[in-house]
Design a protein around this motif. Structure first.
Motif, PDB file in Angstrom:
ATOM      1  N   LEU A 177     -16.505   8.928  -6.394  1.00  0.00           N
ATOM      2  CA  LEU A 177     -14.986   8.384  -6.360  1.00  0.00           C
ATOM      3  C   LEU A 177     -14.073   9.126  -6.852  1.00  0.00           C
ATOM      4  O   LEU A 177     -12.778   9.352  -6.384  1.00  0.00           O
ATOM      5  N   HIS A 190      -9.578   3.797  -1.129  1.00  0.00           N
ATOM      6  CA  HIS A 190     -10.257   4.435  -2.256  1.00  0.00           C
ATOM      7  C   HIS A 190      -9.688   3.823  -3.599  1.00  0.00           C
ATOM      8  O   HIS A 190     -10.504   3.697  -4.321  1.00  0.00           O
ATOM      9  N   TYR A 233     -13.360   0.833   4.579  1.00  0.00           N
ATOM     10  CA  TYR A 233     -13.078   1.906   5.230  1.00  0.00           C
ATOM     11  C   TYR A 233     -13.251   2.089   6.826  1.00  0.00           C
ATOM     12  O   TYR A 233     -12.490   2.539   7.609  1.00  0.00           O
ATOM     13  N   MET A 271     -13.461  12.024  -4.504  1.00  0.00           N
ATOM     14  CA  MET A 271     -12.785  11.588  -3.373  1.00  0.00           C
ATOM     15  C   MET A 271     -11.306  11.513  -3.847  1.00  0.00           C
ATOM     16  O   MET A 271     -10.431  11.939  -3.041  1.00  0.00           O
ATOM     17  N   SER A 272     -10.788  11.093  -5.216  1.00  0.00           N
ATOM     18  CA  SER A 272      -9.459  11.106  -5.647  1.00  0.00           C
ATOM     19  C   SER A 272      -9.176  12.707  -5.512  1.00  0.00           C
ATOM     20  O   SER A 272      -7.813  12.896  -5.135  1.00  0.00           O
ATOM     21  N   CYS A 294      -4.973   6.414   0.664  1.00  0.00           N
ATOM     22  CA  CYS A 294      -5.545   6.243  -0.859  1.00  0.00           C
ATOM     23  C   CYS A 294      -5.886   4.741  -1.137  1.00  0.00           C
ATOM     24  O   CYS A 294      -6.387   4.406  -1.857  1.00  0.00           O
ATOM     25  N   ASN A 302     -17.210  -1.709   0.834  1.00  0.00           N
ATOM     26  CA  ASN A 302     -16.648  -0.236   1.405  1.00  0.00           C
ATOM     27  C   ASN A 302     -16.838  -0.036   2.828  1.00  0.00           C
ATOM     28  O   ASN A 302     -15.933   0.588   3.200  1.00  0.00           O
TER      29      ASN A 302
END
Length: 309
Positions: free
Chosen positions: A113, A240, A289, A116-117, A237, A285
């Motif tokens: 995570l 996430h 997504y 991913m940011s 975002c 998740n």
């Protein structure tokens, strides 16, 4: 003083007699596991089979979904067996294996995570340099480091924990937890405890700093950028951030239960809170997504319809 080599099994005392309802619980857990496997496998296949999704964001998502399959498989089949069993015991070797799987899952999830940011930061704040800074080699390196580092720190922890002399074999949980095993030790646990604290703090500190740094810059660009930039930031975002908050909440429940006396909390509530970080992210998740990202949603529908025919 009992040597750890003489402890051949652990008793999981958080389980309680549910009578005929155990078959209902079994069906609920089985349904959850089936959904987790189906949803995550579907999205992994969609990403792997479509070259249009061979982009950094989707490759990091693929790593996330693989990790959720890994963590779920370390927990759900074990739970299903224990629910139907009248004796809730687990061999010492399997207990340590389960600890390795579940805590490796937690480490990979948080680090993934964070990566991913960083990817979203480059895409939103440095769009012209994105392709040169987020290369295929860099993607592979970041994913490999996430998995190898998480496995390595757990192997080291196991090498410190398995030789400990244990004075008991009672674990007040429905699965094997690292802190629960260490608490049973009657030998010096300072090395294992210190290592666990350093590793946990290191993973949280590094990941949290990356996430805070990237989102501060993303917010700055959103406030100073165009409406289109803000819309892009929000659309990419939001899933996430939702995943990050969901996992962090579950991990916080587990840390609180490990470090503080929760005996006054009803047993069922304690079980649900301890399972939150292992069950909710793998459930949440793929839905988040899959529904939020139009590319994944469209290709998933296409794959399902083709399989149907």
């Amino acid at each position: 003083m009992i040597n750890s080599t003489k402890i051949s099994y652990f008793s999981l005392v958080a389980y309680f007699d549910t009578g005929v309802f155990k078959y209902l619980y079994f069906m609920v857990i089985m349904s959850l596991y089936f959904f987790i496997v189906s949803a995550n496998v579907l999205l992994i296949v969609v990403i792997c089979m479509n070259r249009s999704l061979h982009e950094p964001m989707y490759l990091f998502l693929c790593s996330l979904f693989v990790n959720e399959l890994f963590g779920s498989t370390g927990l759900f089949p074990f739970l299903l067996v224990q629910i139907l069993s009248d004796i809730h015991t687990v061999s010492a070797s399997f207990c340590f294996l389960q600890i390795f799987c579940l805590y490796t899952y937690a480490s990979v999830e948080y680090l993934n995570l964070a990566i991913m940011s960083y990817d979203r930061y480059l895409a939103i704040c440095c769009p012209l340099q994105y392709n040169t800074r987020m290369t295929s080699k860099k993607i592979g390196t970041l994913i490999a480091i996430t998995w190898l580092y998480s496995c390595f720190v757990m192997v080291v922890w196991l090498s410190l924990a398995t030789p400990l002399q244990l004075c008991g074999n009672i674990i007040d949980k429905v699965f094997c937890a690292a802190h629960s095993v260490v608490k049973l030790a009657c030998s010096n646990t300072s090395g294992s405890n210190m290592y666990g604290l350093i590793v946990s703090f290191g993973i949280i500190f590094i990941a949290l700093n990356v996430i805070l740094y990237t989102y501060l810059h993303i917010l700055r660009v959103c406030f100073s950028g165009s409406k289109q930039t803000r819309q892009k930031a929000v659309s990419t975002c939001t899933p996430h951030l939702a995943s990050l908050l969901n996992f962090s909440l579950g991990a916080s429940f587990e840390i609180l239960q490990s470090r503080f006396d929760m005996s006054r909390v009803p047993n069922m509530i304690r079980i649900l809170l301890s399972l939150y970080f292992l069950t909710c992210p793998p459930l949440f998740n793929p839905v988040m997504y899959g529904l939020k990202m139009s590319k994944i949603r469209a290709l998933s529908k296409s794959l399902i319809s083709n399989v149907g025919y």
